[in-house]
Design an enzyme around this catalytic site. Structure first.
Site, PDB file in Angstrom:
ATOM      1  N   SER A 183       0.839  -1.201   0.000  1.00 47.71           N
ATOM      2  CA  SER A 183       0.000   0.000   0.000  1.00 47.71           C
ATOM      3  C   SER A 183       0.874   1.251   0.000  1.00 47.71           C
ATOM      4  O   SER A 183       2.105   1.171   0.124  1.00 47.71           O
ATOM      5  CB  SER A 183      -0.923   0.016   1.220  1.00 47.71           C
ATOM      6  OG  SER A 183      -0.175   0.263   2.401  1.00 47.71           O
TER       7      SER A 183
ATOM      8  N   SER B  26       0.955   3.690   2.270  1.00 47.16           N
ATOM      9  CA  SER B  26       0.989   4.368   3.566  1.00 47.16           C
ATOM     10  C   SER B  26       2.378   4.881   3.933  1.00 47.16           C
ATOM     11  O   SER B  26       2.508   5.737   4.803  1.00 47.16           O
ATOM     12  CB  SER B  26       0.486   3.434   4.669  1.00 47.16           C
ATOM     13  OG  SER B  26       1.394   2.369   4.886  1.00 47.16           O
TER      14      SER B  26
ATOM     15  N   LYS C 165       5.440   0.492   9.414  1.00 42.38           N
ATOM     16  CA  LYS C 165       5.254   1.916   9.718  1.00 42.38           C
ATOM     17  C   LYS C 165       6.551   2.442  10.320  1.00 42.38           C
ATOM     18  O   LYS C 165       7.506   1.705  10.516  1.00 42.38           O
ATOM     19  CB  LYS C 165       4.109   2.136  10.724  1.00 42.38           C
ATOM     20  CG  LYS C 165       2.770   1.530  10.330  1.00 42.38           C
ATOM     21  CD  LYS C 165       2.123   2.231   9.162  1.00 42.38           C
ATOM     22  CE  LYS C 165       0.788   1.580   8.815  1.00 42.38           C
ATOM     23  NZ  LYS C 165       0.221   2.128   7.565  1.00 42.38           N
TER      24      LYS C 165
ATOM     25  N   SER D  20      -2.743   6.792   5.992  1.00 41.99           N
ATOM     26  CA  SER D  20      -2.107   5.712   6.739  1.00 41.99           C
ATOM     27  C   SER D  20      -2.984   5.285   7.905  1.00 41.99           C
ATOM     28  O   SER D  20      -3.339   6.103   8.760  1.00 41.99           O
ATOM     29  CB  SER D  20      -0.731   6.171   7.259  1.00 41.99           C
ATOM     30  OG  SER D  20      -0.158   5.184   8.086  1.00 41.99           O
TER      31      SER D  20
END
Length: 324
Positions: free
Chosen positions: A129, A131, A186, A289
């Protein structure tokens, strides 16, 4: 022997069925468990091959050679000098591994090597993705260091060594708290004891605003548009992030996670006190995100490793290299 072949065929069919069901989305797969089971099963066959099946075939091959030598001796006594006996071909057929050992014991060294490397050293991941844009793009294939934060046993995730504690600014892969079978990536924004505030689109840690500098806009080829880009000095190394000034600061749809009482939500954003043994994570694409603002803190037990290198992006080879 026939029973062993049937059992092997059933085991291989079970592995293929599991992988096929996972691929088609019928079940939620667990690659670490699958690799562990494959290592155990092929390892058992490898031991059986070395300790039982191979010695048995060698004894049979030796018996053929002994019988052939005895036959030649008898023919020599009879005065027959030329004998057409292809002993080597017969021995080769007997010593050859059957198919069910080729697909088990024969694969064990490769599977065991992959298992050790993936479990204790480096594990590959694909970025699914956006994010983490602009640091990581969709399609980046990255490597994750599995020992920096301490070595853990595969499948059960028991920690064997302490390693280094995650630092603010690290890009970390972890098991998603609401769904531990899924891996997320992350950036570490808050470590245990930190008070993290994300108010009016600005990040502060322990009351100190994180230094942020505007840089040229980022062009997202997927969306075919430009986004506001900034450089942030969160850890030892600066990194870039995207921040849309038009997006609301309000965190909408936060779930009821563990230690939610450590967070205060308002129209300006959120302020959280990171509990002991947990981390506060955010994506670099701040307005796109799903991170700790929504589902809470990442416990130390969920840590997988530290992401550090893009080893391939088939759409852009220039992406290959280390990142912060």
């Amino acid at each position: 022997m026939q029973a062993v072949q049937v059992l092997t065929a059933l085991l291989l069919a079970a592995f293929v069925g599991y992988i096929g069901s996972w691929y088609m989305g019928l079940i939620e797969g667990n690659f670490a468990l699958l690799l562990f089971l494959a290592t155990v099963v092929t390892g058992a066959y490898w031991l059986a091959e070395r300790l039982y099946f191979l010695p048995r075939r060698r004894r049979a091959a030796q018996a053929i050679e002994d019988a052939a030598a005895q036959r030649r001796a008898e023919l020599d006594r009879m005065g027959i000098a030329k004998v057409d006996l292809d002993v080597q071909e017969a021995k080769g057929r007997i010593l050859m591994q059957p198919w069910w050992l080729d697909w088990t014991a024969g694969l064990f060294p490769v599977i065991a090597t992959v298992f050790v490397l993936r479990s204790f050293l480096f594990e590959p991941f694909k970025i699914p993705s956006g994010s983490m844009i602009p640091t990581l793009l969709v399609g980046d294939l990255i490597l994750v260091n599995k020992f920096t934060y301490g070595v853990r046993l595969p499948v059960i995730h028991t920690k064997l060594t302490e390693g280094n504690a995650p630092q603010r600014g690290d890009v970390m892969v972890f098991r998603y708290p609401p769904q531990p079978n899924m891996d997320y990536i992350k950036r570490v924004v808050g470590v245990p004891g930190d008070e993290v505030a994300y108010l009016n689109k600005r990040l502060s840690v322990n009351g100190q605003p994180v230094p942020t500098t505007a840089v040229p806009d980022f062009f997202d080829e997927g969306a075919m548009r430009y986004f506001k880009q900034y450089e942030e000095q969160l850890g030892a190394q600066p990194h870039r992030l995207l921040n849309n000034p038009e997006a609301p600061a309000f965190v909408q749809g936060a779930s009821d996670f563990a230690y939610r009482d450590h967070c205060r939500y308002s129209v300006e954003g959120v302020v959280c006190k990171v509990p002991s043994g947990h981390y506060f994570m955010m994506g670099d694409n701040r307005d796109n995100s799903l991170d700790s603002r929504y589902w809470g803190f990442v416990p130390d037990a969920n840590i997988v490793g530290k992401a550090f290198f893009v080893w391939m992006n088939f759409g852009d080879l220039k992406r290959i290299g280390a990142f912060h």
